[in-house]
Write a protein that holds these residues in place. Structure first.
Motif, PDB file in Angstrom:
ATOM      1  N   ASP A  81      -6.823   6.762   0.038  1.00 25.87           N
ATOM      2  CA  ASP A  81      -7.750   7.691   0.676  1.00 25.87           C
ATOM      3  C   ASP A  81      -7.172   9.100   0.526  1.00 25.87           C
ATOM      4  OD1 ASP A  81      -9.479   5.686   1.557  1.00 25.87           O
ATOM      5  OD2 ASP A  81      -8.324   5.380   3.396  1.00 25.87           O
ATOM      6  N   TYR A  82      -7.937   9.975  -0.108  1.00 25.41           N
ATOM      7  CA  TYR A  82      -7.494  11.349  -0.314  1.00 25.41           C
ATOM      8  C   TYR A  82      -7.997  12.220   0.839  1.00 25.41           C
ATOM      9  CZ  TYR A  82      -6.339   9.916  -5.076  1.00 25.41           C
ATOM     10  OH  TYR A  82      -5.797   9.282  -6.171  1.00 25.41           O
ATOM     11  N   VAL A  83      -7.083  12.979   1.410  1.00 25.37           N
ATOM     12  CA  VAL A  83      -7.422  13.851   2.534  1.00 25.37           C
ATOM     13  C   VAL A  83      -7.124  15.287   2.134  1.00 25.37           C
ATOM     14  CG1 VAL A  83      -7.057  14.380   4.968  1.00 25.37           C
ATOM     15  CG2 VAL A  83      -6.810  12.016   4.159  1.00 25.37           C
ATOM     16  N   PHE A  84      -8.178  16.086   1.991  1.00 19.79           N
ATOM     17  CA  PHE A  84      -8.007  17.478   1.584  1.00 19.79           C
ATOM     18  C   PHE A  84      -7.490  18.313   2.751  1.00 19.79           C
ATOM     19  CE2 PHE A  84      -9.815  21.809   1.057  1.00 19.79           C
ATOM     20  CZ  PHE A  84      -9.138  22.176  -0.100  1.00 19.79           C
ATOM     21  N   VAL A  85      -6.458  19.104   2.493  1.00 19.06           N
ATOM     22  CA  VAL A  85      -5.882  20.004   3.488  1.00 19.06           C
ATOM     23  C   VAL A  85      -6.244  21.431   3.083  1.00 19.06           C
ATOM     24  CG1 VAL A  85      -3.765  20.805   4.604  1.00 19.06           C
ATOM     25  CG2 VAL A  85      -3.976  18.404   3.916  1.00 19.06           C
ATOM     26  N   ASP A  86      -7.054  22.093   3.877  1.00 24.44           N
ATOM     27  CA  ASP A  86      -7.526  23.434   3.550  1.00 24.44           C
ATOM     28  C   ASP A  86      -6.456  24.457   3.937  1.00 24.44           C
ATOM     29  OD1 ASP A  86      -8.868  25.870   3.248  1.00 24.44           O
ATOM     30  OD2 ASP A  86     -10.804  24.963   3.730  1.00 24.44           O
ATOM     31  N   LEU A  87      -5.751  24.954   2.936  1.00 26.35           N
ATOM     32  CA  LEU A  87      -4.653  25.882   3.190  1.00 26.35           C
ATOM     33  C   LEU A  87      -5.150  27.221   3.721  1.00 26.35           C
ATOM     34  CD1 LEU A  87      -2.470  25.228   0.001  1.00 26.35           C
ATOM     35  CD2 LEU A  87      -2.411  24.054   2.207  1.00 26.35           C
ATOM     36  N   VAL A  99       2.066  20.593   1.391  1.00 24.53           N
ATOM     37  CA  VAL A  99       1.393  19.468   0.741  1.00 24.53           C
ATOM     38  C   VAL A  99       2.073  19.218  -0.598  1.00 24.53           C
ATOM     39  CG1 VAL A  99      -0.878  19.630   1.822  1.00 24.53           C
ATOM     40  CG2 VAL A  99      -0.335  21.167  -0.075  1.00 24.53           C
ATOM     41  N   PRO A 100       2.060  17.958  -1.055  1.00 23.19           N
ATOM     42  CA  PRO A 100       1.367  16.791  -0.519  1.00 23.19           C
ATOM     43  C   PRO A 100       2.203  16.038   0.506  1.00 23.19           C
ATOM     44  CG  PRO A 100       2.420  16.187  -2.561  1.00 23.19           C
ATOM     45  CD  PRO A 100       2.698  17.664  -2.369  1.00 23.19           C
ATOM     46  N   SER A 101       1.520  15.104   1.186  1.00 18.66           N
ATOM     47  CA  SER A 101       2.168  14.125   2.046  1.00 18.66           C
ATOM     48  C   SER A 101       1.475  12.793   1.833  1.00 18.66           C
ATOM     49  CB  SER A 101       2.057  14.517   3.529  1.00 18.66           C
ATOM     50  OG  SER A 101       2.690  15.744   3.784  1.00 18.66           O
ATOM     51  N   LEU A 102       2.243  11.720   1.994  1.00 22.28           N
ATOM     52  CA  LEU A 102       1.702  10.373   1.836  1.00 22.28           C
ATOM     53  C   LEU A 102       1.980   9.576   3.101  1.00 22.28           C
ATOM     54  CD1 LEU A 102       0.455   8.306  -0.293  1.00 22.28           C
ATOM     55  CD2 LEU A 102       2.820   7.538  -0.602  1.00 22.28           C
ATOM     56  N   VAL A 103       0.963   8.910   3.592  1.00 23.50           N
ATOM     57  CA  VAL A 103       1.120   7.992   4.720  1.00 23.50           C
ATOM     58  C   VAL A 103       0.781   6.594   4.229  1.00 23.50           C
ATOM     59  CG1 VAL A 103       0.317   7.349   7.020  1.00 23.50           C
ATOM     60  CG2 VAL A 103       0.577   9.770   6.421  1.00 23.50           C
ATOM     61  N   ASP A 104       1.746   5.700   4.365  1.00 24.32           N
ATOM     62  CA  ASP A 104       1.561   4.310   3.960  1.00 24.32           C
ATOM     63  C   ASP A 104       2.002   3.429   5.124  1.00 24.32           C
ATOM     64  OD1 ASP A 104       1.154   1.948   2.658  1.00 24.32           O
ATOM     65  OD2 ASP A 104       2.802   2.177   1.224  1.00 24.32           O
ATOM     66  N   GLY A 105       1.039   3.014   5.921  1.00 23.49           N
ATOM     67  CA  GLY A 105       1.383   2.264   7.124  1.00 23.49           C
ATOM     68  C   GLY A 105       2.159   3.149   8.089  1.00 23.49           C
ATOM     69  N   TYR A 147      -2.427  13.298   1.432  1.00 20.16           N
ATOM     70  CA  TYR A 147      -2.871  14.616   1.875  1.00 20.16           C
ATOM     71  C   TYR A 147      -2.527  15.617   0.777  1.00 20.16           C
ATOM     72  CZ  TYR A 147      -3.298  12.514   6.505  1.00 20.16           C
ATOM     73  OH  TYR A 147      -3.657  11.712   7.572  1.00 20.16           O
ATOM     74  N   TYR A 148      -3.529  16.390   0.364  1.00 13.82           N
ATOM     75  CA  TYR A 148      -3.345  17.246  -0.805  1.00 13.82           C
ATOM     76  C   TYR A 148      -4.131  18.541  -0.649  1.00 13.82           C
ATOM     77  CZ  TYR A 148      -8.127  16.482  -2.379  1.00 13.82           C
ATOM     78  OH  TYR A 148      -9.492  16.500  -2.468  1.00 13.82           O
ATOM     79  N   ALA A 149      -3.770  19.511  -1.466  1.00 14.72           N
ATOM     80  CA  ALA A 149      -4.589  20.693  -1.732  1.00 14.72           C
ATOM     81  C   ALA A 149      -4.625  20.835  -3.251  1.00 14.72           C
ATOM     82  CB  ALA A 149      -4.001  21.936  -1.075  1.00 14.72           C
ATOM     83  N   GLU A 150      -5.501  21.661  -3.749  1.00 17.09           N
ATOM     84  CA  GLU A 150      -5.648  21.772  -5.204  1.00 17.09           C
ATOM     85  C   GLU A 150      -4.684  22.826  -5.754  1.00 17.09           C
ATOM     86  OE1 GLU A 150      -9.785  22.379  -5.063  1.00 17.09           O
ATOM     87  OE2 GLU A 150     -10.279  20.258  -5.198  1.00 17.09           O
ATOM     88  N   THR A 151      -3.401  22.571  -5.517  1.00 15.82           N
ATOM     89  CA  THR A 151      -2.333  23.458  -5.954  1.00 15.82           C
ATOM     90  C   THR A 151      -1.311  22.650  -6.753  1.00 15.82           C
ATOM     91  OG1 THR A 151      -1.318  23.158  -3.778  1.00 15.82           O
ATOM     92  CG2 THR A 151      -2.608  25.160  -4.109  1.00 15.82           C
ATOM     93  N   LEU A 152      -0.229  23.308  -7.174  1.00 17.12           N
ATOM     94  CA  LEU A 152       0.669  22.700  -8.153  1.00 17.12           C
ATOM     95  C   LEU A 152       1.316  21.388  -7.706  1.00 17.12           C
ATOM     96  CD1 LEU A 152       2.665  25.562  -9.922  1.00 17.12           C
ATOM     97  CD2 LEU A 152       0.829  24.150 -10.835  1.00 17.12           C
ATOM     98  N   ALA A 153       2.057  21.419  -6.613  1.00 13.19           N
ATOM     99  CA  ALA A 153       2.795  20.215  -6.223  1.00 13.19           C
ATOM    100  C   ALA A 153       1.878  19.014  -5.973  1.00 13.19           C
ATOM    101  CB  ALA A 153       3.678  20.500  -5.008  1.00 13.19           C
TER     102      ALA A 153
END
Length: 212
Positions: free
Chosen positions: A26-32, A51-57, A4-10
């Motif tokens: 799978d990239y999931v855009f989070v609209d801030l 953001v970001p966050s990662l889900v793995d299982g 989960y991401y946004a197009e920001t620094l972190a």
């Protein structure tokens, strides 16, 4: 895995490392701007609402530096060093960055890119001057360290390089005095040789971000 991401620094560093490693994500855009990071379903993944966050299982992971270390380990990549001493060095540089260079580069990024994007007006000259002063101080430390070294840890690229350099692609647009530090500039030019660094974010149907 879902990132989960946004197009920001972190999130930039997380996306860059993921693309560099070529992991199936799978990239999931989070609209801030729509506040999607504050919705209950997202807070269940990351209670900080960031953001970001990662889900793995069954694993939910947040904080960009932790995510890039996890991705490198999962890929069995040398971006996460094998030796314990170098692993400690990675932690040292990530900690230094969060408290020093990234902190003040991020202030300039906020003043010049985020404020106009969210309608908060022009950069505050006093805050800009303060951040530029601290940027010079800490970039000077980094410049000295890089003399005689190709990458932060020596000859080998690591997640620390992706972490510490994350604000530098915005140096010109955010008035960071990067050109005053030739070793830092040289180091960042090396990162720019990687497509994953230059274009870390996945393409979206409607590109609305002016700060990417």
């Amino acid at each position: 895995m879902k990132l989960y991401y946004a197009e920001t620094l972190a999130p930039r560093k997380a996306c860059a490392v993921a693309r560099y490693l070529g992991l199936p994500i799978d990239y999931v855009f989070v609209d801030l701007r729509k506040g999607e990071q504050t919705r209950p379903e997202y807070l269940a993944i990351n209670p900080n609402g960031k953001v970001p966050s990662l889900v793995d299982g069954a694993k939910n992971l947040w904080e960009a530096d932790a995510i890039i270390c996890y991705l490198a380990q999962r890929a069995e990549s040398d971006l996460w060093p094998r030796s314990a001493s170098q692993q400690i060095d990675v932690v040292r540089w990530m900690s230094w960055n969060s408290q020093h260079l990234y902190r003040h580069a991020g202030s300039l990024y906020f003043e010049y890119l985020i404020k106009p994007w969210v309608g908060m007006g022009e950069p505050d000259p006093s805050k800009v001057a303060e951040a530029q002063g601290f940027f010079r101080k800490h970039a000077g430390v980094l410049d000295q360290h890089l003399k005689g070294r190709k990458w932060l840890l020596g000859d080998d690229l690591s997640v620390a390089d992706f972490s510490v350099a994350v604000a530098l692609p915005y140096a010109k647009s955010a008035a960071m005095p990067l050109v005053e530090f030739p070793q830092v500039q040289r180091w960042h030019d090396q990162l720019n040789a990687f497509e994953a660094w230059r274009n870390p974010f996945p393409a979206r149907p409607a590109q609305t971000a002016a700060y990417a």
